[in-house]
Design an enzyme around this catalytic site. Sequence first.
Site, PDB file in Angstrom:
ATOM      1  N   HIS A 154      -4.579   5.498 -23.563  1.00 53.67           N
ATOM      2  CA  HIS A 154      -3.577   6.188 -22.750  1.00 53.67           C
ATOM      3  C   HIS A 154      -4.106   6.580 -21.377  1.00 53.67           C
ATOM      4  O   HIS A 154      -3.333   6.828 -20.442  1.00 53.67           O
ATOM      5  CB  HIS A 154      -3.063   7.426 -23.484  1.00 53.67           C
ATOM      6  CG  HIS A 154      -1.630   7.762 -23.183  1.00 53.67           C
ATOM      7  ND1 HIS A 154      -1.068   7.584 -21.939  1.00 53.67           N
ATOM      8  CD2 HIS A 154      -0.641   8.267 -23.963  1.00 53.67           C
ATOM      9  CE1 HIS A 154       0.201   7.962 -21.967  1.00 53.67           C
ATOM     10  NE2 HIS A 154       0.486   8.374 -23.176  1.00 53.67           N
ATOM     11  N   ASP A 359      10.083 -10.527 -21.645  1.00 54.38           N
ATOM     12  CA  ASP A 359      10.656 -11.802 -22.085  1.00 54.38           C
ATOM     13  C   ASP A 359       9.591 -12.880 -21.947  1.00 54.38           C
ATOM     14  O   ASP A 359       9.201 -13.248 -20.839  1.00 54.38           O
ATOM     15  CB  ASP A 359      11.883 -12.121 -21.227  1.00 54.38           C
ATOM     16  CG  ASP A 359      12.532 -13.451 -21.577  1.00 54.38           C
ATOM     17  OD1 ASP A 359      12.034 -14.161 -22.469  1.00 54.38           O
ATOM     18  OD2 ASP A 359      13.557 -13.785 -20.928  1.00 54.38           O
TER      19      ASP A 359
END
Length: 417
Positions: A154, A359
Amino acid sequence: MSAAVVVTKSSPVLVVPSESETAAAPVIAADTVALSSFDLWMLPFPMKLLLAFDRPIHEPVETIKRALSRALAHYRPAAGRLDGRGGIACTGEGVAFVGASAGCALDEAVATLPQMDLTARCPGVLCHDADPLLLVQVTEFSCGGFAVGVTWNHVLADGAGIGQFLQAVGELTRGVSPPSVVPVRRWDDSVPGLPSSMVAAKKSMVDDNGPRYLVRHDIAVPLTLIGRIKAETGCTSFEAVAAVIWRCRTRAAMSPGETTAPLSFPCNARALVGVTAGYYGNCIVGQTVPATSGAVASSSLADLARLIRRAKEKVPDLLSGSSNGEAAAPDGGAEVQQLEWYNGLAVVSWLNLGFEAADFGGGGAARVMWHEERTLLPGCMVCPPCRGDAVNVSSLCVKPEHADAFLGELARLTTAT
């Protein structure tokens, strides 16, 4: 499925930045990128994201591996290592990559995806400086569908940053080069940061006991229920979903009365501080809504959503260091630190981060999930609805003895829609 699905994994390899892509990539002017106050506010905890795709692409493991290498030429700090002195060394050592296959079709495993071995693991509870900042696993299913599991430190990036990175990998997979968003990792020192007191307070919250195991639930909050709350309050989808989870969890897991039962959540601060477009480091600030268990349990969902909205409106005060009242105890304030760990609830929004828009050649993700098995605090990830009629919530927020009551509270709300 009745039997556990076998996932066969290759040995991890390091994927390094593609030299052939370097000419199209932005120049990194220094060998080290300094961490900002927003980065330093983060614990080096591994975050796990799972994207499931039900539309096949050609050789997903090798295709995404090649695109990942090309993307790292544009995002070189992601291929580096923490230097232990407040920076990311752009060493080019690479990110860990695992190719895998599952012995079933994707639609046969939908209910068990959170329990399957679909993400690469960091060696420890917290990430070490020498560990890769990013780990990626691509798992092929027998039907041609595939899953992309992403584990990241993180300290490297927040959700918006990882969403931007994954969209870049997807664009490179589809032949778009350079990616449409120019990545920026260096913090502009002219931009306001977090108050030093907030950074110090968050660091003091590291729990010696480490993450705890809580019951995993994958919840679908109907858009009809969310719509009713929004129509009554003018709130966002996140605020409506957070109100639902907060009340159901409080009623199920806590005794009514004056027990402290706060809700905490992070807010994207990019628009507030004016970071450069394309910045993919951390730029979030935590906010807390103080409340008692009795007040949460007895409040309407609309009233709870309004409380959350008012707390969000006070986030600019946190950045200026002048917060007071409800917003005075951010995600590291003295009041929160003194809580028994099970009293509070953290709800994180993964809406509008672009995860579902990644995508790799066959369209966006059919499912977006938090793929964690344990958590530092009871918490939930509000995930994009993708192609359904509900907002999906990945939850680790109740002990086993409270699981049935929690699901019962949720059922009473969702079946009434």
